[in-house]
Scaffold this active site. Structure first.
Site, mmCIF file in Angstrom:
data_model
loop_
_atom_site.group_PDB
_atom_site.id
_atom_site.type_symbol
_atom_site.label_atom_id
_atom_site.label_comp_id
_atom_site.label_asym_id
_atom_site.label_seq_id
_atom_site.Cartn_x
_atom_site.Cartn_y
_atom_site.Cartn_z
ATOM 1 N N SER A 386 0.809 -1.226 0.000
ATOM 2 C CA SER A 386 0.000 0.000 0.000
ATOM 3 C C SER A 386 0.836 1.267 0.000
ATOM 4 C CB SER A 386 -0.936 0.003 1.212
ATOM 5 O OG SER A 386 -0.191 -0.018 2.424
ATOM 6 N N SER A 387 2.151 1.158 0.208
ATOM 7 C CA SER A 387 2.998 2.347 0.241
ATOM 8 C C SER A 387 4.454 1.967 -0.023
ATOM 9 C CB SER A 387 2.888 3.059 1.600
ATOM 10 O OG SER A 387 3.413 2.223 2.627
ATOM 11 N N GLY A 388 5.283 2.989 -0.184
ATOM 12 C CA GLY A 388 6.720 2.782 -0.305
ATOM 13 C C GLY A 388 7.147 1.870 -1.433
ATOM 14 N N ILE A 389 8.111 0.989 -1.124
ATOM 15 C CA ILE A 389 8.677 0.083 -2.131
ATOM 16 C C ILE A 389 7.597 -0.820 -2.714
ATOM 17 C CG2 ILE A 389 10.359 -1.745 -2.536
ATOM 18 C CD1 ILE A 389 11.928 -0.668 -0.113
ATOM 19 N N GLY A 390 6.744 -1.353 -1.852
ATOM 20 C CA GLY A 390 5.706 -2.275 -2.305
ATOM 21 C C GLY A 390 4.755 -1.640 -3.289
ATOM 22 N N SER A 515 18.227 -6.628 3.802
ATOM 23 C CA SER A 515 18.805 -5.323 4.088
ATOM 24 C C SER A 515 20.309 -5.338 3.857
ATOM 25 C CB SER A 515 18.510 -4.937 5.537
ATOM 26 O OG SER A 515 19.296 -3.843 5.946
ATOM 27 N N TYR A 528 16.630 -5.886 13.969
ATOM 28 C CA TYR A 528 16.208 -5.874 12.565
ATOM 29 C C TYR A 528 17.118 -6.747 11.700
ATOM 30 C CZ TYR A 528 15.364 -3.907 7.896
ATOM 31 O OH TYR A 528 15.085 -3.743 6.561
#
Length: 662
Positions: A386-390, A515, A528
């Site tokens: 729904s946002s960003g990279i995706g 990452s 993380y």
């Protein structure tokens, strides 16, 4: 003077016809009926005079090359020179194909030449007629040939034997070396001989700088000649008197070894040269049975097969690395004396061969590298869509024609993204799910499979990042639990849910967004990085199990991207980051190329330094740790959040280590 040419539309044939057109007389070219249009197109492209270059419908596999009695009568007594060039010059062709073209075709050509009462039959043989003779093979040698088990070597030898036994017409035989492109233009019609190694050299160029010394292989001498030399030599010798019954080696009198040839093309393609070469013949002391036993071990066969497949090298070529034969060409030198026709040095024209290959023959040119070609009508599921990279990735694959499924926890933002993409013509579906909840993951898998049947590409993009030092986390064990729950367990749950259908269909692609911190071991990101490292390790293990079932895994060690996930750390507003669109480019690359890993050079360099000099790397990381303190958000100080500004030293260090989490 009239000529008859078989194989006139072939590579050597078209250049020979160009030479014959400089002389007087008509040229009759044998062409299959199905190829007449192709011949006309080639004749037009080559600029052949249609009144002089005449197509004769026929077939090499038929008696008298498929000519009718009327055609034979019309040509009888009118042909002075019959050039037989039609044959299969392909190591990978089947034994049956080579038998039909090389042996049966030559027999039919001889019968036709006899029926036409030609003055001389010119047969284009090959140095392959010598087989794998150990030593110098002279032009007057034939029966001495050895190692003729290979169908190509055997059929070239036997077809020449038919010509030598011919009593009805006079003949001349030409044995060209390994024919490559034109020395002036680089023109070539197919990948053959040294061209098989060009893909390997190109990949080497992409991985290493040209000055990097590399380890390579050495072998026997490879006799390479350009097509223009071969055509010029045949044309000149064919018209020289008193040479009937002779054989001519159209070869390089100073052939280079395998390693020298590869280095010549490495220089031409700006790839690193093999500064140290191991002679492959040194392994000859190992008994043949032992070599065969090792070569037939399943892991060895699969690994060698994979390398040959990736580099587009037929396994049949490997036996010629230790090629044992050299060729005497004194007859040819005498026949060409005074003509000015000589073999140019490979160093002088190798760059032209490489340039033509890279522009016209490189197999990568014919691969559909468009995103549309990879995802059209396929089901692509993207978590965190729904946002960003995706979202950026979903927009790209939806535009390319994929059945795009986006998954996120927040319903309002998710459906808004779905509706926007559908408005633009995309076939997009949205499902809400909390991927940190295993029951929600299972429900999502069930919904998707019931609605769409399967998933072709699964992109595990949703994740949680926590930037907090270990000292500030003594009483926050839940930080480690919740990052592991979403970043690792949530992703694994989806993989395990969709994998049965993928293995059943024997195709599927899993892309995990990891990452750069996993490679750089970034301080303050222990929770993380550990969760992403676990996912990386799972992917490496799964690859070993599932690659044979058509399932691909790609890990993207993503550098720092400007998304809502990093917003709490205000320092990141002032340091270099990727945009979501740039990050989506890496995902598109992963979809198209299916590599095992995508990482930046800095990420790879960090991992390399850590492996080679761990103590030195530890100093660098500790310096960074001291330079970049916990953020106000990590300390829970909401008041200080607005006043948090990076120092010049922090900005400089972050710029130097672009994309690394600090």
């Amino acid at each position: 003077m009239s000529y008859f040419v078989t194989g006139g539309t072939g590579f050597i044939g078209r250049f020979l016809i160009g030479n014959l057109l400089k002389r007087k007389g008509s040229i009759h070219v044998l062409v299959r009926k199905a190829s007449l249009k192709k011949f006309e197109a080639m004749a037009k492209k080559q600029g052949w005079d249609p009144k002089r270059v005449i197509a004769v419908a026929g077939d090499m596999t038929a008696a008298n090359c498929g000519l009718t009695a009327a055609q034979v009568r019309a040509l009888t007594g009118k042909i002075q020179h019959f050039f037989h060039l039609a044959a299969i010059y392909d190591l990978t062709a089947s034994a049956q194909e080579q038998q039909a073209a090389n042996i049966d075709g030559t027999r039919h050509a001889l019968d036709l030449a006899a029926a036409l009462k030609v003055k001389c039959f010119h047969h284009a043989s090959s140095i392959a007629a010598a087989g794998l003779y150990p030593g110098v093979f002279r032009e007057d040698m034939f029966d001495e040939a050895e190692g003729l088990d290979d169908p190509y070597l055997r059929t070239k030898h036997e077809s020449e034997g038919l010509v030598r036994a011919e009593k009805r017409v006079r003949w001349r035989i030409y044995r060209p070396g390994m024919v490559v492109g034109h020395s002036k233009t680089g023109e070539m019609d197919k990948i053959d001989g040294p061209y098989y190694f060009f893909t390997f050299l190109k990949k080497l160029r992409e991985m290493l700088p040209p000055w990097m010394p590399t380890l390579g292989i050495e072998g026997g001498r490879i006799n390479i000649v350009p097509v223009d030399f071969v055509a010029d030599a045949i044309d000149h010798i064919a018209h020289k008197p008193k040479l009937d019954g002779h054989c001519f080696h159209l070869t390089d009198p100073e052939p280079q070894r395998v390693g020298e040839v590869l280095n010549t093309f490495a220089r031409a393609g700006h790839a690193p040269e093999m500064t140290m070469r191991i002679d492959a013949r040194m392994f000859a002391f190992v008994p043949g049975g032992v070599r065969m036993a090792v070569g037939n071990l399943p892991p060895v066969k699969r690994f060698v097969g994979m390398l040959l497949r990736d580099f587009k090298i037929p396994k049949e070529v490997l036996k010629f690395i230790t090629y044992p034969t050299r060729f005497d060409n004194r007859e040819t030198e005498r026949a060409l004396k005074g003509s000015g026709i000589t073999v140019p040095k490979l160093d002088d024209y190798a760059w032209r061969l490489w340039d033509y290959w890279e522009r016209h023959l490189d197999p990568d040119l014919f691969i559909d590298r468009s995103l549309k070609g990879k995802v059209r009508n396929k089901v692509v599921l993207i978590t965190g869509g729904s946002s960003g990279i995706g979202l950026s990735t979903a927009q790209r694959v939806a535009e390319a024609g994929a059945t795009t499924i986006i998954v996120a926890r927040g319903e309002e933002e998710l459906f808004k993204a779905r509706d926007a993409m559908k408005k633009d013509g995309g076939k997009v579906f949205a499902y809400t799910a909390d991927l940190a909840d295993m029951a929600s993951c299972d429900a999502l898998v069930k919904q998707v499979l019931e609605a769409h049947g399967h998933v072709d590409i699964l992109i595990n993009n949703a994740g949680r990042s926590i930037r907090r030092s270990i000292e500030a986390s003594y009483d926050r064990f839940h930080d480690f639990e919740r990052t592991m729950q979403l970043n690792y367990f949530g992703s694994i749950r989806l993989i395990m849910g969709f994998m049965p259908k993928m293995t059943e269909r024997r195709k599927g692609h899993i892309i995990n967004i990891s990452s750069i911190g996993v490679l750089a071991n970034s301080p303050r990101f222990s929770a993380y990085v550990a969760s992403k490292a676990a996912l990386d390790a799972f992917s490496r293990c799964a690859q070993g199990e599932l690659s044979g079932k058509g399932i691909s895994f790609t890990t993207i060690n993503m550098p720092l991207v400007k998304t809502p996930m990093i917003a709490p750390t205000k320092m990141y507003d002032s340091v270099p980051t990727l945009s979501p669109e740039e990050a989506a480019d890496l995902l598109v690359k992963a979809i198209i190329e299916k590599p095992s890993r995508i990482a930046t050079r800095l990420g790879i360099f960090s991992a390399l330094v850590n492996a080679v000099a761990p103590k030195a790397y530890e100093v660098v990381m500790n310096t960074a740790f001291e330079l970049f303190p916990d953020s106000a958000a990590a300390k829970g100080d909401r008041k200080a959040l607005k006043d948090e500004q990076p120092s010049n030293e922090q900005i400089a260090f972050a710029s130097l280590m672009r994309g690394v989490h600090w």
